[in-house]
Design a protein around this motif. Structure first.
Motif, PDB file in Angstrom:
ATOM      1  N   VAL A 120      -2.611   6.677   2.785  1.00 57.89           N
ATOM      2  CA  VAL A 120      -3.216   5.478   2.183  1.00 57.89           C
ATOM      3  C   VAL A 120      -4.202   4.797   3.130  1.00 57.89           C
ATOM      4  O   VAL A 120      -4.909   3.872   2.725  1.00 57.89           O
ATOM      5  N   LEU A 138       0.820  -1.205   0.000  1.00 57.90           N
ATOM      6  CA  LEU A 138       0.000   0.000   0.000  1.00 57.90           C
ATOM      7  C   LEU A 138       0.855   1.258   0.000  1.00 57.90           C
ATOM      8  O   LEU A 138       0.482   2.277  -0.583  1.00 57.90           O
ATOM      9  N   ALA A 182       3.421   5.313  -3.162  1.00 54.81           N
ATOM     10  CA  ALA A 182       2.188   4.542  -3.017  1.00 54.81           C
ATOM     11  C   ALA A 182       1.535   4.413  -4.398  1.00 54.81           C
ATOM     12  O   ALA A 182       1.629   5.341  -5.212  1.00 54.81           O
TER      13      ALA A 182
END
Length: 424
Positions: free
Chosen positions: A78, A26, A45
């Motif tokens: 994220v 992630l 990311a």
């Protein structure tokens, strides 16, 4: 489940946030110049712009806090908040001979790790700082320690004992421990898949070449010898570490230069190896460039580097018996075709042959076979993924289904596994 992995060094931390099982990255990032001033963070990311943040002066606690804040930031984060992190896996450089597998961290364990710090002070101190930071910043989240040394605790006594006064072992635990265990574990399991043999039937030599270098002799899936010793200083030539030398040199140079023990350790760990030979090249990339430009000391360093690794391969072939495969991994082990070619040159007498064209043209960051025609031993390039080992161990310990790395059913040891691609 979201799994955070933390790898702390003296002046940097590297972190990854992975989904359950570790199959999806992630976010990944690094905080550099920790404790030095002018610190900065870089985070990547999927689907997001690379983040670059200045941080001025921060210690390890501040670096971990900055990483968590960046991952949860409303603009480039994220996850919504730190409550989405279920477990943190920490790389710990040294577990002595008492930590044979990954374990959940509590205050008693932290004390035990601290007591082992003298075995690898340059590594264990920042490792402990990262754990303490996460325990304060994420008090309700499980913390798991994954030890570099655990994979090698299957070494037989004749391989781990030094020919020194036996009471040194009894009183001070002086013995071979080895390092880079998660890397050797990962690539040995991946090699067993590529060989289409159960790992317990595989005899391998794994070659981890990065800033640190270590080789591992693996018989029937278990480590039976490794080049690093009680500390990461022993073994092959490294970027700034000397590797194997005559131990008499140390007392000789202490007298000649009036060096303290600390000064000598700094010389052997920070000013030797490739840097020591060349006087200027502190990375393998710069070494290769300098050698190709005709720098004679860079050429000498390349020759010494390849020669030492080639000697270890020959010795480990005698240790493991009939050999199924050789695996090159880590930064330079994957990137540098020239180093692999130079290391394996001349090993045809041992049944080890290299396909020069495949070695030079292999796809970047992919698992690839470079075995030559007629070779009795198969040779692979397998990018390592230590973070996936940290993540799988941490998740399994958190779930209460982990016994040890020998009996754990790793996802990356399955035929259907697709290697996780690092973010670019």
């Amino acid at each position: 489940m979201k799994i955070l992995t933390i790898n702390c060094w003296n002046h940097s931390i590297r972190y990854h946030l992975l989904s359950s099982g570790g199959q999806t990255v992630l976010a990944m990032g690094v905080v550099e110049r920790v404790g030095l001033g002018s610190a900065f963070l870089i985070q990547k990311a999927p689907g997001k712009k690379r983040v670059f943040l200045d941080a001025e002066f921060i210690d390890h606690h501040g670096a971990v806090a900055l990483a968590i804040a960046t991952m949860t930031d409303s603009r480039h984060g994220v996850i919504p908040d730190a409550g989405h992190i279920s477990v943190v896996g920490h790389r710990v450089a040294h577990g002595g001979d008492q930590f044979r597998h990954s374990v959940k961290v509590d205050h008693h364990l932290l004390t035990a790790i601290r007591d082992l710090g003298h075995l690898a002070p340059m590594h264990c101190v920042p490792n402990i700082a990262g754990i303490e930071a996460c325990m304060k910043l994420l008090p309700d989240v499980s913390q798991v320690a994954i030890f570099d040394t655990a994979f090698h605790l299957t070494l037989p006594e004749c391989a781990y004992m030094y020919p020194l006064p036996y009471e040194w072992y009894e009183k001070y635990r002086v013995r071979r421990y080895g390092f880079h265990g998660p890397s050797h574990l990962y690539v040995s399991r991946r090699a067993s898949v590529l060989l289409e043999k159960p790992v317990q039937d595989c005899n391998l030599i794994t070659v981890h070449i990065d800033r640190g270098v270590s080789l591992c002799a693996i018989r029937n899936g278990q480590s039976v010898d490794t080049s690093m010793g009680m500390t990461p200083l022993e073994g092959a030539v490294m970027e700034t570490r000397c590797g194997d030398i005559d131990s008499g040199i140390q007392s000789y140079m202490m007298r000649k230069m009036n060096l303290s023990v600390w000064e000598l350790e700094q010389m052997l760990n920070q000013k030797s190896g490739i840097l020591g030979i060349t006087g200027s090249c502190s990375s393998r990339q710069h070494l290769l460039e300098a050698a190709l430009d005709g720098d004679p000391r860079a050429g000498l360093a390349l020759d010494i580097d390849a020669y030492r690794i080639r000697k270890y391969i020959g010795a480990y072939l005698a240790v493991v018996g009939p050999l199924d495969g050789i695996v090159f991994t880590a930064g330079a082990g994957v990137r540098e075709w020239y180093a692999r070619e130079k290391i394996l040159n001349g090993l045809e007498c041992l049944g080890i042959g290299l396909d020069l064209e495949r070695n030079r043209t292999m796809p970047e960051n992919s698992e690839y076979e470079i075995t030559g025609s007629g070779s009795l031993v198969r040779t692979f390039v397998i990018p390592t993924n230590e973070e996936l080992v940290y993540a799988e161990d941490a998740a399994a310990v958190h779930a209460g289904i982990y016994v040890d790395h020998h009996r754990h059913d790793y996802a990356f040891a399955q035929h259907e596994f697709v290697p996780v691609q690092q973010l670019v």
